[in-house]
Each structure stands twice: as structure tokens, then as C-alpha cells.
Design a protein around this motif. Structure first.
Motif, short mmCIF file in Angstrom:
data_model
loop_
_atom_site.label_atom_id
_atom_site.label_comp_id
_atom_site.label_asym_id
_atom_site.label_seq_id
_atom_site.Cartn_x
_atom_site.Cartn_y
_atom_site.Cartn_z
N HIS A 280 0.84 -1.20 0.00
CA HIS A 280 0.00 0.00 0.00
C HIS A 280 0.88 1.26 0.00
O HIS A 280 0.67 2.18 -0.80
CB HIS A 280 -0.94 -0.02 1.22
CG HIS A 280 -1.62 1.28 1.47
ND1 HIS A 280 -2.90 1.55 1.02
CD2 HIS A 280 -1.21 2.40 2.12
CE1 HIS A 280 -3.23 2.78 1.38
NE2 HIS A 280 -2.22 3.32 2.05
N GLU A 281 1.90 1.27 0.87
CA GLU A 281 2.80 2.43 0.92
C GLU A 281 3.54 2.61 -0.40
O GLU A 281 3.75 3.73 -0.86
CB GLU A 281 3.81 2.28 2.07
CG GLU A 281 3.17 2.27 3.46
CD GLU A 281 2.37 3.53 3.76
OE1 GLU A 281 2.75 4.61 3.27
OE2 GLU A 281 1.34 3.43 4.45
N HIS A 284 1.52 4.52 -2.83
CA HIS A 284 1.62 5.98 -2.71
C HIS A 284 2.84 6.48 -3.48
O HIS A 284 2.79 7.51 -4.15
CB HIS A 284 1.80 6.38 -1.24
CG HIS A 284 0.53 6.34 -0.46
ND1 HIS A 284 -0.59 7.01 -0.86
CD2 HIS A 284 0.22 5.73 0.71
CE1 HIS A 284 -1.55 6.80 0.05
NE2 HIS A 284 -1.09 6.02 0.99
N GLU A 358 -5.61 7.25 -1.02
CA GLU A 358 -5.67 6.00 -0.25
C GLU A 358 -6.30 4.89 -1.09
O GLU A 358 -5.82 3.75 -1.09
CB GLU A 358 -6.45 6.18 1.05
CG GLU A 358 -5.77 7.07 2.07
CD GLU A 358 -4.34 6.65 2.38
OE1 GLU A 358 -4.06 5.44 2.45
OE2 GLU A 358 -3.49 7.54 2.53
N HIS A 402 -8.25 9.22 5.57
CA HIS A 402 -8.41 7.84 5.11
C HIS A 402 -9.90 7.53 4.99
O HIS A 402 -10.69 8.02 5.78
CB HIS A 402 -7.75 6.86 6.08
CG HIS A 402 -6.25 6.92 6.01
ND1 HIS A 402 -5.54 8.05 6.35
CD2 HIS A 402 -5.33 6.00 5.61
CE1 HIS A 402 -4.25 7.81 6.16
NE2 HIS A 402 -4.08 6.58 5.72
ZN LIG Z 1 -2.03 5.25 2.69
#
Ligand SMILES: [Zn+2]
Length: 416
Positions: A280-281, A284, A358, A402
Motif C-alpha cells: 500500500h505504501e 503511494h 488512499e 483515510h
Molecule cells: Zn495510505
């Protein structure tokens, strides 16, 4: 613009934004309290009623604290401006520093910081040692807190002092376009800080050790290779020194780029879940969300500096905000005090933008790791951080960076 027009606009923005914040906070409290007795159906199998109720109580306690902080913040801004506080500090310092000299401006910033620290101290002590402690999150000792305060004050003087001097000097010496110069210096400083912070500043506050768990490191390196990501290493940070809340993040860019896991995160998640969170990071990063943020900050701050360049020339700007004296330092301080209420309408837009990011990062994680692992990691994080699963929709729309738990996990499950 006359002074009284500015005063009226300022009070309107201050009380309107304050009123909306209070209204949203009360809505959130009502909504969370109303849903306290039952775990939402989609989480019934994974989160116990006691954990759900703890999250509700924690959210309610933070909300009450936030409303007191809101009132204290309003008092502070009013006392400094129309209440004459800034003028008083200005006059007081004139006994030791010639008001036309830059030293006087530097001293004013110093005095204001000390006064602000004292004003906020009871609240921050209460938050850490009473509120966070009551829910079992606080790990900060008095010793850590005192050392943190000493270290950050020293850094502020050593780094902030010369930077402020430079800004005040530019304001005085660069003629009508001073705001453009000042903006350039601040952007350069921000970019430099992104490299310097992870390498030299963060280690003053926390220990960073290379990730020792070889099986986990191997798993993560496979993910990084799959995603075509180069990093300067995997680190574990002793987040547990201050708080039980867990996290993972990237810092820096270019050669200084590193991946940091809080020890608290590694303690609760399985290797598969850590991989999904990291994916997930990475999302980004791959979508350039951080670069977009930096670019938006640059554009917005340019607009604000242009506005400040104009405001600084209006006599009404000072008189309308309760200050008779004129100086570079007062210009910056007044502007920073009124910026919050006037930019409040940007809050929901920034939150919306962040939630969009997100979702994009989640989609990236689903493509490069297992959606089911991200779901179970998120459920653990909601539970362990006592984050509410039942936020008020309007409060969430306005503030949440989020997506709400149910919507986010619903999307991930649909993708699994
Ligand atoms: Zn995030």
C-alpha cells in the motif's frame, strides 16, 4: 479595505470556522455514541464488542478534548490580536531591542513561541499522560518528554533562528518582490529538510535499526523487486518508546529514501500483513502522491505569499487585527494567525484528495500483494489503535484523510 472591514471579516471567519468545527465534532460524538452498543455487521466476526466500545470511548474522549482545544485556540488568537497581546509583547521587547532592528523581530518570535508553549502545556500533558494513558496507548515517560522538549527547542533555535533571520532580512531588503524571494527560500528549505530530516534529525529522537528478521526482509525484498523499487534500506524504529500506536512509512527521496517500520507494527502483524501494508505504501510512491503533495504545497504557498506581499502594504492589515506597530515579524505572525480560519474551507478538499490517494494505494496493494492480507492488517490496526468503525459521515467527509473503515474494507473485499 478599512481596518474595521478587516476586523469584521476576521471575526466572521474565526467564528464561522470555529462554529462548523464544533458542530461537526458534536455530530461525530452523537453518531459514535449511538453506535456504541453493536459492532457493525461486517466486522462482527473480527472485532469484539469490548474493543468496539473502547474505540467509541476513545473517540468520544478525544472529541471532548478537541472541543476544549478549539475554545482555547480561539481565546489565544483573539487575545493576541484584538486583545492586544502582540502589541504588548512588541512594546515589552522594545525595552531591550530597538524595534527597527531585525533582532527585535527574532525576539518577538521567541517570546511568542515560549508563551504559546506555556499556553498549550496543560493540554498536551493531559493528552499524553491522562487521555492516552487511560486507553493504554501512552508509553512516554516524563524523562522522554523533557528530553524531547529540550532537543526540539534546541533544534528550533539552531535551525529556525537563522532561517527566520534570513526571511526577515529578505522582507526588509528585497523591495516589492520580497514575498517571491521568501517563498523560494522556504521551498528550498523544505526540500532540504526532506533529505536532512530522516538522516540527521529523526535519529536524535528515535533509534533506527536495520530490520533483523531475515525471513521478513526476504519477503519484503521480493515485493520491492516485483514493484521495481529501490531503497536505501529497511529500518525498524522504536515507536514503542512513546506510543502503542503502530505505523509504517517512507521517508526522504533520492539517495536518502528509506522504509521505516514502527516496532509496534511488526509486533502485531504477520509477515503477509506487513507485506500488504508495505505494498500500500509503495502504491503511494508509485502514484507519486508525495511529489504531488509537495507540488501542491509549493503552488498554494506561492499564492499565500503573493497575498501576504499585498497585505503587508495595507495599513488596515495591522490596525484591523489589533496591532499599532508595523514590522516584518508582526506581518508574518498576524498572517499565520489568520490563515487557519480563512483557509478552513480547503480542509474538506484536502481530505477528499487524500482519500482518493488512499484508494489508489489500496488498488496498487491489491495488484501486488494479497487483498485479504491488507484487510486483516487494517482490521488489526483499527482494533489496536481504537479507531472508530462508525464515524459520522459528514465529519468523515470533512476531515478524514483515510476512507471510513467499512467503505475501505468493502472495496478491498470486492477486489479479493
Ligand atoms: Zn495510505
Amino acid at each position: 479595505m478599512t481596518a474595521s472591514t478587516l476586523t469584521a471579516l476576521f471575526l466572521l471567519a474565526l467564528f464561522l470556522s470555529g462554529g462548523i468545527r464544533l458542530w461537526l465534532s458534536l455530530r461525530q460524538a452523537r453518531h459514535v455514541a449511538a453506535h456504541r452498543s453493536t459492532v457493525p455487521a461486517e466486522f462482527a466476526a473480527s472485532i469484539e464488542l469490548t474493543a468496539h466500545q473502547k474505540a467509541a470511548d476513545y473517540t468520544l474522549a478525544k472529541g471532548r478534548f478537541g472541543r476544549i482545544e478549539l475554545a482555547l485556540g480561539l481565546i489565544w488568537v483573539l487575545a493576541l490580536t484584538l486583545g492586544g497581546g502582540l502589541q504588548l509583547m512588541h512594546d515589552l521587547l522594545a525595552q531591550w531591542f530597538e524595534p527597527s532592528k531585525l533582532w527585535h523581530g527574532l525576539a518577538l518570535f521567541g517570546l511568542l513561541s515560549v508563551a504559546g508553549f506555556v499556553w498549550e502545556l496543560p493540554g498536551s500533558l493531559y493528552y499524553t499522560f491522562v487521555l492516552e494513558a487511560r486507553f493504554g496507548f501512552n508509553k512516554t515517560t516524563a524523562k522522554t518528554l523533557i528530553l524531547d522538549t529540550l532537543k526540539s527547542s534546541l533544534l528550533t533555535v539552531l535551525i529556525g533562528g537563522p532561517l527566520l533571520w534570513c526571511v526577515l532580512w529578505l522582507m526588509r531588503s528585497m523591495g516589492a518582490n520580497w514575498w517571491l524571494w521568501t517563498w523560494g527560500v522556504l521551498i528550498a528549505f523544505n526540500l532540504a529538510a526532506m533529505v536532512i530530516y530522516p538522516l540527521f534529525i529523526a535519529p536524535l529522537f528515535n533509534k533506527f535499526e536495520p530490520l533483523k528478521d531475515e525471513a521478513l526482509a526476504a519477503r519484503i525484498n521480493l515485493l520491492l523487486a516485483r514493484c521495481g523499487f529501490q531503497s536505501k534500506g529497511l529500518f525498524v524504529m522504536d515507536g514503542s518508546k512513546r506510543s502503542a500506536h503502530g505505523n509504517a512509512y517512507f521517508t526522504g527521496f533520492g539517495a536518502a529514501k528509506r522504509i521505516v517500520f514502527f516496532d509496534t507494527l511488526l509486533a502485531t502483524l504477520t509477515p503477509e500483513e506487513v507485506e500488504a501494508v508495505l505494498a500500500h505504501e509503495l502504491g503511494h510512491f508509485k502514484h507519486r502522491h508525495i511529489a504531488q503533495r509537495v507540488a501542491l504545497f509549493a503552488v498554494l504557498s506561492l499564492a499565500f505569499f503573493a497575498l501576504l506581499g499585498w497585505l503587508a502594504q495595507q495599513p488596515a492589515f495591522f490596525a484591523g487585527l489589533g496591532v499599532e506597530a508595523h514590522s516584518e515579524a508582526l506581518t508574518l505572525i498576524l498572517f499565520s494567525l489568520i490563515l487557519g480560519p480563512f483557509t478552513f474551507p480547503l480542509t474538506p478538499m484536502m481530505s477528499f484528495w487524500s482519500r482518493k490517494h488512499e484508494f489508489e494505494a489500496d488498488a496498487y496493494a491489491v495488484a501486488n500483494a494479497q487483498a485479504g492480507d491488507l484487510v486483516s492488517a487494517l482490521v488489526k490496526l483499527y482494533r489496536d489503535n481504537a479507531a472508530t468503525l462508525t464515524p459520522d459521515p459528514l465529519h468523515s467527509l470533512f476531515y478524514d484523510s483515510h476512507p471510513p473503515a467499512a467503505i475501505r474494507i468493502g472495496r478491498l473485499k470486492a477486489a479479493a
